[in-house]
Design a protein around this motif. Sequence first.
Motif, PDB file in Angstrom:
ATOM      1  N   SER A 181       0.829  -1.212   0.000  1.00  0.00           N
ATOM      2  CA  SER A 181       0.000   0.000   0.000  1.00  0.00           C
ATOM      3  C   SER A 181       0.860   1.257   0.000  1.00  0.00           C
ATOM      4  O   SER A 181       0.567   2.228  -0.719  1.00  0.00           O
ATOM      5  N   VAL A 182       1.924   1.272   0.794  1.00  0.00           N
ATOM      6  CA  VAL A 182       2.812   2.437   0.833  1.00  0.00           C
ATOM      7  C   VAL A 182       3.632   2.524  -0.456  1.00  0.00           C
ATOM      8  O   VAL A 182       3.916   3.617  -0.951  1.00  0.00           O
ATOM      9  N   LEU A 183       3.987   1.389  -1.011  1.00  0.00           N
ATOM     10  CA  LEU A 183       4.763   1.367  -2.254  1.00  0.00           C
ATOM     11  C   LEU A 183       4.049   2.122  -3.367  1.00  0.00           C
ATOM     12  O   LEU A 183       4.679   2.874  -4.128  1.00  0.00           O
ATOM     13  N   GLU A 184       2.743   1.940  -3.474  1.00  0.00           N
ATOM     14  CA  GLU A 184       1.987   2.637  -4.515  1.00  0.00           C
ATOM     15  C   GLU A 184       2.123   4.144  -4.356  1.00  0.00           C
ATOM     16  O   GLU A 184       2.218   4.878  -5.347  1.00  0.00           O
ATOM     17  N   ARG A 185       2.121   4.643  -3.141  1.00  0.00           N
ATOM     18  CA  ARG A 185       2.294   6.086  -2.901  1.00  0.00           C
ATOM     19  C   ARG A 185       3.721   6.534  -3.171  1.00  0.00           C
ATOM     20  O   ARG A 185       3.969   7.633  -3.671  1.00  0.00           O
ATOM     21  N   LEU A 186       4.695   5.673  -2.836  1.00  0.00           N
ATOM     22  CA  LEU A 186       6.104   6.042  -3.046  1.00  0.00           C
ATOM     23  C   LEU A 186       6.448   6.177  -4.520  1.00  0.00           C
ATOM     24  O   LEU A 186       7.316   6.972  -4.898  1.00  0.00           O
ATOM     25  N   LYS A 187       5.795   5.388  -5.345  1.00  0.00           N
ATOM     26  CA  LYS A 187       6.059   5.451  -6.792  1.00  0.00           C
ATOM     27  C   LYS A 187       5.707   6.827  -7.363  1.00  0.00           C
ATOM     28  O   LYS A 187       6.213   7.203  -8.430  1.00  0.00           O
ATOM     29  N   GLU A 188       4.865   7.551  -6.641  1.00  0.00           N
ATOM     30  CA  GLU A 188       4.509   8.903  -7.074  1.00  0.00           C
ATOM     31  C   GLU A 188       5.510   9.936  -6.565  1.00  0.00           C
ATOM     32  O   GLU A 188       5.499  11.086  -7.012  1.00  0.00           O
ATOM     33  N   ARG A 189       6.374   9.533  -5.632  1.00  0.00           N
ATOM     34  CA  ARG A 189       7.288  10.484  -4.990  1.00  0.00           C
ATOM     35  C   ARG A 189       8.754  10.229  -5.339  1.00  0.00           C
ATOM     36  O   ARG A 189       9.573  11.149  -5.299  1.00  0.00           O
ATOM     37  N   LEU A 190       9.100   8.990  -5.630  1.00  0.00           N
ATOM     38  CA  LEU A 190      10.480   8.630  -5.944  1.00  0.00           C
ATOM     39  C   LEU A 190      10.519   7.924  -7.290  1.00  0.00           C
ATOM     40  O   LEU A 190       9.512   7.357  -7.745  1.00  0.00           O
ATOM     41  N   LEU A 191      11.680   7.946  -7.912  1.00  0.00           N
ATOM     42  CA  LEU A 191      11.839   7.225  -9.180  1.00  0.00           C
ATOM     43  C   LEU A 191      11.727   5.727  -8.913  1.00  0.00           C
ATOM     44  O   LEU A 191      12.245   5.214  -7.920  1.00  0.00           O
ATOM     45  N   GLU A 192      11.053   5.008  -9.811  1.00  0.00           N
ATOM     46  CA  GLU A 192      10.837   3.581  -9.593  1.00  0.00           C
ATOM     47  C   GLU A 192      12.150   2.824  -9.529  1.00  0.00           C
ATOM     48  O   GLU A 192      12.269   1.822  -8.818  1.00  0.00           O
ATOM     49  N   LYS A 193      13.186   3.283 -10.255  1.00  0.00           N
ATOM     50  CA  LYS A 193      14.484   2.598 -10.231  1.00  0.00           C
ATOM     51  C   LYS A 193      15.180   2.736  -8.875  1.00  0.00           C
ATOM     52  O   LYS A 193      16.125   2.002  -8.587  1.00  0.00           O
ATOM     53  N   GLN A 194      14.685   3.675  -8.051  1.00  0.00           N
ATOM     54  CA  GLN A 194      15.259   3.850  -6.716  1.00  0.00           C
ATOM     55  C   GLN A 194      14.657   2.887  -5.696  1.00  0.00           C
ATOM     56  O   GLN A 194      15.162   2.777  -4.590  1.00  0.00           O
ATOM     57  N   LEU A 195      13.589   2.204  -6.077  1.00  0.00           N
ATOM     58  CA  LEU A 195      12.852   1.354  -5.157  1.00  0.00           C
ATOM     59  C   LEU A 195      13.195  -0.107  -5.371  1.00  0.00           C
ATOM     60  O   LEU A 195      13.180  -0.607  -6.497  1.00  0.00           O
ATOM     61  N   LEU A 196      13.515  -0.784  -4.304  1.00  0.00           N
ATOM     62  CA  LEU A 196      13.858  -2.203  -4.323  1.00  0.00           C
ATOM     63  C   LEU A 196      12.952  -2.905  -3.318  1.00  0.00           C
ATOM     64  O   LEU A 196      12.910  -2.520  -2.155  1.00  0.00           O
ATOM     65  N   VAL A 197      12.214  -3.921  -3.759  1.00  0.00           N
ATOM     66  CA  VAL A 197      11.143  -4.487  -2.944  1.00  0.00           C
ATOM     67  C   VAL A 197      11.395  -5.960  -2.638  1.00  0.00           C
ATOM     68  O   VAL A 197      11.693  -6.750  -3.553  1.00  0.00           O
ATOM     69  N   GLN A 198      11.267  -6.318  -1.358  1.00  0.00           N
ATOM     70  CA  GLN A 198      11.343  -7.727  -0.967  1.00  0.00           C
ATOM     71  C   GLN A 198      10.132  -8.468  -1.507  1.00  0.00           C
ATOM     72  O   GLN A 198       8.995  -8.043  -1.340  1.00  0.00           O
ATOM     73  N   ASP A 199      10.401  -9.615  -2.139  1.00  0.00           N
ATOM     74  CA  ASP A 199       9.333 -10.451  -2.675  1.00  0.00           C
ATOM     75  C   ASP A 199       8.981 -11.542  -1.678  1.00  0.00           C
ATOM     76  O   ASP A 199       9.827 -11.986  -0.897  1.00  0.00           O
ATOM     77  N   ARG A 200       7.747 -12.029  -1.736  1.00  0.00           N
ATOM     78  CA  ARG A 200       7.293 -13.047  -0.797  1.00  0.00           C
ATOM     79  C   ARG A 200       8.029 -14.374  -0.949  1.00  0.00           C
ATOM     80  O   ARG A 200       8.169 -15.124   0.009  1.00  0.00           O
TER      81      ARG A 200
END
Length: 800
Positions: free
Chosen positions: A634-653
């Motif tokens: 849920s927070v990731l969706e908001r962060l994509k509007e604030r930071l470049l997507e290439k800056q985001l690294l997400v743990q997968d299940r």
Amino acid sequence: MLESSDKMQTESVTQIKNDQPYFVSVRSLVEFVLQAGDLTVGGFQKRDRAQAGTQGHKQVQRSRPAGYQSEVEIRHRVEGVDPPMEVRGRIDGLYAGEEPVIIEEIKTTTLSLDLVNEDHNRLHWAQAQCYAYMYARQHQLSGVRIHLTYYHLDSKKEKTFERYLSLAELEIFFRDLITAYLGWFRKISAWQVRRDQSIQQLEFPYDEYRPGQRDMAVAVYKAIRANDRLYVQSPTGVGKTIAALFPAVKALGQGLAARIFYLTAKTPGRLVAEKALDDMRQANLQFRSVTLTAKEKICFCPPVNCDPEVCIFARGYFDKVKQALDEISHHQSFTRPVIEEIARQYQICPFEFSLDLALWVDCIICDYNYSFDPRVYLHRFFDFSAEPYIFLVDEAHNLPDRARAMYSAELDKRTVLDLQRTLKPHLPALAKKLSVINKILLEIRKACQAEEKDALIEYEPPEKLIKAVRDFSQKAEDWLALNQTAEFRQELLEFYFLCSNYLRTSEYFDTFYVSYFERLGQADLKAKLFCLDPAPMLAVPLERSRSTVFFSATLLPIDYFMKLLTGDKDHPWRIFQSPFPLENVCLLIHNQISTKYAQRADSYDAIAAAIETICKTHVGNYLVYFPSYAYLDSVLERLKERLLEKQLLVQDRAMTEADRDVFLARFSAGNQETLVGLAVMGGIFGEGIDLVGERLIGVVVVGVGIPQLGLERDLIKEYFDRQSGSGFAYAYQYPGFNRVQQATGRVIRTETDRGIIVLIDDRFTHARYRHLFPSHWRSVQVVQNSDEMKDKLTQFWSRT
């Protein structure tokens, strides 16, 4: 060297004294010299094989006439051997009043007695002949009659073979056996002398102790010397691994222990222990260690199949392993790569080879389950030996939940029904047994529905279900023991093991257990025997050690862990301070955001804004920890509007170890742009990762880490409410805060690291959480909005 007077006392025990012989059991002696052939030839064995074997022995012994002696201890000092060696054993049965004396060796079997002949197993005769020789020498007899008795566990019938052997014949046999063993014995005893001499001369392997490190080492040594247990809260930077291992090695060199078990929950802990031992070897320590890797991970023939017809590494294992064991002269650290290399060279099973190596090394590095789990613990050490061991329990905060899992068991209705349908055309009688289990579970599910409950809780064992499971297991054993090939065999075997664990766990059921049935989906039901308090179950395996040291960077509150691990507060404990300068970290609490479950939806935008502020204040690598994947998404969706997507690294299940390594590799000290890793508290990135220096400059923790509300956590809460009124703390608050501490411990790993920690949740300012804060959090500052937080962070990063 250690001790409160700056030195460990060395006068109490020396290494190998001339008047203290090296002990070897008859069983070990015979197996080492004479065992040959394939690794696995017996196929399936029943769940209660060991217990039934013991009972079978007793049944035979009770049936013998008056004058018959059972379980007669005997020992024999081997002449002309330097250093001295003593062989020990226990005679199953003795007719001392007969002429000549009769010594009986009893073996239990499920093999038809028609297939058992006099030469069925030469190891059985060899053991009996050792006892006969030792007894004849002790009592100056000219000869002894040996009875080798096979007792069939199912039919309760016996078959006995008899031999008369003169003392001269027995002496030749025993001398040949000892001669074949002497080369190995001298090699091992000479090693022990070199090892103990090196330990006596060993100095701390680093130039100086870190703050708190020396005191921790002294506390560990005192606990070992006092045969006690010790709890140590030792923050990152104290160097707790070497502070535990160094005094344990010293104690072993003084004869206070025969072997060290370094027990850890995860791979990183094993690697750190291996390095600590290597560092001591660089300081001239002579010390052998082996790292045990799970069979499923190290097997050369996956999926695991130990049939010698299929696996070349099982075929002729005992014919090849002695030569492989000679490699012990060329290595001191038997890590997984070393074991795999040697196992491939000699074409032997790497897992079994690591277990055989473990008998001859000084330290065993392994998972908790090898000491604590009733399904897989190391029987060769804990069932047949009374040697003094040291347990060093690393990251001990993980043990309570791991122990709960070890001592719990579950079945589910869907698996029962699926297997019933599979077996019905092939084994209708066995399928009928499954239908009984299914019917019981169906009735319970209907009862839950009728009462509009998601679960049925019982504080007594479910006897009706246990009986049905036992009936099925006994019937399944009969078919599995035939070792017939069938498409459904593996499915049946896996469910049989689940039933075995359920039955075994039912035998432990006590006031610290609960039985529950939980509805799953539209038609399924889970039946579980759940261990609420692991301390009573850990008591037995902990008795296998001379001393146990529990240590972790997050063992707070310490009385909580003492309650869950040993059930009392009578053991010594130490809490050490962080050795790092407090000014190297900026610790903030954002207290105007609530992450309580009912208010989470209102927090997503605020949290995204706070993360943006943190990351844009200073370029670098950050980790943000969330209480769940759903919250993260849920927070990731908001962060994509604030930071470049290439800056985001997400743990997968469903990350593998390789995926984990790729994720961590992105945290490079050379990154020119900010990187934000999003992870889950308590997950694979929640602890055990070491991102030093610029690889990680900040950690953000969203929430107080409370585990997800659920049936089991509520059952734990109710149990500890009844015990002490601390149910919520024990079930939710303390485990959650432990996750928080682990997450924050990722950012400052060395004395030169600088970084920031931001805790987002108004509850962190409440007294019941503030009193849990470790002492190095005393410089915490509270901020109420992003502007105030930005000012604090800017001030921190502006300082050189």
